[in-house]
Design a protein around this motif. Structure first.
Motif, mmCIF file in Angstrom:
data_model
loop_
_atom_site.group_PDB
_atom_site.id
_atom_site.type_symbol
_atom_site.label_atom_id
_atom_site.label_comp_id
_atom_site.label_asym_id
_atom_site.label_seq_id
_atom_site.Cartn_x
_atom_site.Cartn_y
_atom_site.Cartn_z
ATOM 1 N N ASN A 1 -10.290 0.346 -3.065
ATOM 2 C CA ASN A 1 -9.181 -0.398 -2.491
ATOM 3 C C ASN A 1 -8.156 0.627 -2.002
ATOM 4 O O ASN A 1 -7.379 1.175 -2.788
ATOM 5 N N GLU A 2 -8.144 0.859 -0.685
ATOM 6 C CA GLU A 2 -7.283 1.900 -0.115
ATOM 7 C C GLU A 2 -5.803 1.617 -0.316
ATOM 8 O O GLU A 2 -5.023 2.529 -0.588
ATOM 9 N N VAL A 3 -5.406 0.361 -0.189
ATOM 10 C CA VAL A 3 -3.990 0.012 -0.335
ATOM 11 C C VAL A 3 -3.527 0.321 -1.757
ATOM 12 O O VAL A 3 -2.493 0.966 -1.966
ATOM 13 N N ALA A 4 -4.307 -0.119 -2.748
ATOM 14 C CA ALA A 4 -3.936 0.112 -4.147
ATOM 15 C C ALA A 4 -3.962 1.603 -4.476
ATOM 16 O O ALA A 4 -3.083 2.116 -5.179
ATOM 17 N N ALA B 1 -3.585 4.168 -2.368
ATOM 18 C CA ALA B 1 -2.452 4.837 -1.705
ATOM 19 C C ALA B 1 -1.178 4.632 -2.512
ATOM 20 O O ALA B 1 -0.389 5.566 -2.696
ATOM 21 N N SER B 2 -0.998 3.438 -3.024
ATOM 22 C CA SER B 2 0.176 3.146 -3.840
ATOM 23 C C SER B 2 0.150 3.949 -5.141
ATOM 24 O O SER B 2 1.144 4.542 -5.541
ATOM 25 N N GLU B 3 -1.016 3.973 -5.781
ATOM 26 C CA GLU B 3 -1.167 4.699 -7.044
ATOM 27 C C GLU B 3 -0.897 6.186 -6.866
ATOM 28 O O GLU B 3 -0.253 6.819 -7.699
ATOM 29 N N GLU C 1 0.809 7.454 -4.424
ATOM 30 C CA GLU C 1 2.101 7.584 -3.738
ATOM 31 C C GLU C 1 1.992 8.394 -2.448
ATOM 32 O O GLU C 1 2.749 9.327 -2.196
ATOM 33 N N SER D 1 0.615 7.874 1.970
ATOM 34 C CA SER D 1 0.269 6.900 3.003
ATOM 35 C C SER D 1 -1.250 6.862 3.163
ATOM 36 O O SER D 1 -1.972 7.710 2.649
ATOM 37 N N ARG D 2 -1.732 5.881 3.902
ATOM 38 C CA ARG D 2 -3.175 5.706 4.028
ATOM 39 C C ARG D 2 -3.838 6.771 4.899
ATOM 40 O O ARG D 2 -5.022 7.045 4.731
#
Length: 145
Positions: A40-43, A45-47, A49, A51-52
């Motif tokens: 899961n790229e969005v999760a 990237a958030s983890e 910190e 950007s994608r």
């Protein structure tokens, strides 16, 4: 140079892509992700910190290393195929036996005692030890060798 100016050592900048690559590689090698698991790229990237874009760079490097698979609509962890796992296990046994043999031939007495102490401690480990504990012992064994 004036008193107000402090000299500092130059620290090389590590790009977010390189940092993500190193972190993800370590997580993959420590089995944080399951075989066949979609990333899961969005999760992620958030983890991490970041950007994608730098994340995708890191993911593509991991694809090139064979640690991930590009599935056109994202990335996933390669699945396990029994015959490949068996082949890799056989090869690893041969390599590790040779490594231990060489390490023992080249080790100092104190190093052999350290290895013996580690093996004694490991053998006393509970048969119900967690996977994390067993992985920790495996990593310590390889670091010791």
């Amino acid at each position: 140079m004036s008193k107000d100016k402090k000299t500092t050592a130059t620290v090389p900048h590590v790009s977010s892509s390189h940092r993500a690559h190193a972190q993800l590689r370590e997580q993959l090698l420590r089995s944080k992700f399951l075989p066949g698991q979609k990333i899961n790229e969005v999760a992620l990237a958030s983890e991490l910190e970041i950007s994608r874009t730098p994340l995708r760079e890191a993911l593509n490097r991991l694809v090139a290393e064979g640690l991930l698979v590009d599935r056109e609509r994202g990335f996933s962890v390669p699945g396990l195929e029994a015959d490949k796992v068996f082949d890799l296990f056989e090869a690893r046994v041969e390599i590790e036996c040779a490594t231990v043999r060489l390490a023992c031939e080249r080790a100092e007495k104190a190093e052999l005692e350290e290895l013996s102490d580690f093996l004694t401690e490991s053998m006393a480990e509970s048969p119900d030890a967690s996977v994390d504990r067993l992985m920790e012992l495996d990593i310590r064994f390889h670091d010791t060798i």
